[in-house]
Design a protein around this motif. Sequence first.
Motif, PDB file in Angstrom:
ATOM      1  N   ALA A 273      48.391  48.211  16.661  1.00  0.00           N
ATOM      2  CA  ALA A 273      48.403  47.198  15.591  1.00  0.00           C
ATOM      3  C   ALA A 273      49.657  46.526  15.868  1.00  0.00           C
ATOM      4  O   ALA A 273      50.706  46.603  16.495  1.00  0.00           O
ATOM      5  N   VAL A 274      49.559  45.187  15.390  1.00  0.00           N
ATOM      6  CA  VAL A 274      50.611  44.051  15.345  1.00  0.00           C
ATOM      7  C   VAL A 274      51.311  44.100  13.812  1.00  0.00           C
ATOM      8  O   VAL A 274      50.464  43.862  12.946  1.00  0.00           O
ATOM      9  N   ARG A 275      52.612  44.478  13.813  1.00  0.00           N
ATOM     10  CA  ARG A 275      53.095  44.303  12.123  1.00  0.00           C
ATOM     11  C   ARG A 275      52.730  43.340  11.649  1.00  0.00           C
ATOM     12  O   ARG A 275      53.078  42.264  12.210  1.00  0.00           O
ATOM     13  N   GLY A 276      52.217  43.352  10.456  1.00  0.00           N
ATOM     14  CA  GLY A 276      51.880  42.396   9.783  1.00  0.00           C
ATOM     15  C   GLY A 276      50.602  41.495   9.785  1.00  0.00           C
ATOM     16  O   GLY A 276      50.419  40.422   9.138  1.00  0.00           O
ATOM     17  N   VAL A 277      50.028  41.911  10.652  1.00  0.00           N
ATOM     18  CA  VAL A 277      48.652  41.347  11.110  1.00  0.00           C
ATOM     19  C   VAL A 277      47.600  42.191  11.244  1.00  0.00           C
ATOM     20  O   VAL A 277      47.464  43.562  11.647  1.00  0.00           O
ATOM     21  N   ASP A 278      46.398  41.985  10.425  1.00  0.00           N
ATOM     22  CA  ASP A 278      45.148  42.609  10.309  1.00  0.00           C
ATOM     23  C   ASP A 278      44.698  42.813  11.674  1.00  0.00           C
ATOM     24  O   ASP A 278      44.294  41.816  12.342  1.00  0.00           O
ATOM     25  N   PRO A 279      44.450  44.149  12.062  1.00  0.00           N
ATOM     26  CA  PRO A 279      43.748  44.330  13.289  1.00  0.00           C
ATOM     27  C   PRO A 279      42.224  43.622  13.672  1.00  0.00           C
ATOM     28  O   PRO A 279      41.928  43.816  15.061  1.00  0.00           O
ATOM     29  N   ALA A 280      41.615  43.159  12.588  1.00  0.00           N
ATOM     30  CA  ALA A 280      40.513  42.447  12.693  1.00  0.00           C
ATOM     31  C   ALA A 280      40.707  41.046  13.191  1.00  0.00           C
ATOM     32  O   ALA A 280      39.837  40.434  13.766  1.00  0.00           O
TER      33      ALA A 280
END
Length: 132
Positions: A91-98
């Motif tokens: 995951a990238v913090r603060g970003v939706d994995p979609a």
Amino acid sequence: MKAGRLTWAPAVAAVAAALSAGCAPSSPDGGAQPAPSCAYVVEYDGRTYLGREETTVPLGRSLGPATRPACDDTPGDGDDGEGPVATTAYAVRGVDPAVAVAVAEDGGTHRLVVAESVEDLPPELRKLTEGS
């Protein structure tokens, strides 16, 4: 000059550029030559992500396995190209994995990849990519 000519000139230039970008040079036997390199594509969770240059991203938790599909950018050269490459999506913090994830690369770095369905980067992702 007439105003009509001024509006057509950029349109004609844009169409010509688009058409020439889509043409592959042909080989002596008349076939198209392959692309010079494979795109950085990652498949994760049923989505396709396209690689970006950013390798410094705020990582979140491990999301699980991801794959870089097989690639043969020079078919007919006697080798089979690259096989699929297994990696891990984060995951990238603060970003939706979609929208985007990071994937592990050699040397302990992680590359940002953005879902191919994303047309405009959301603000939280633009912050990470500005100046990169």
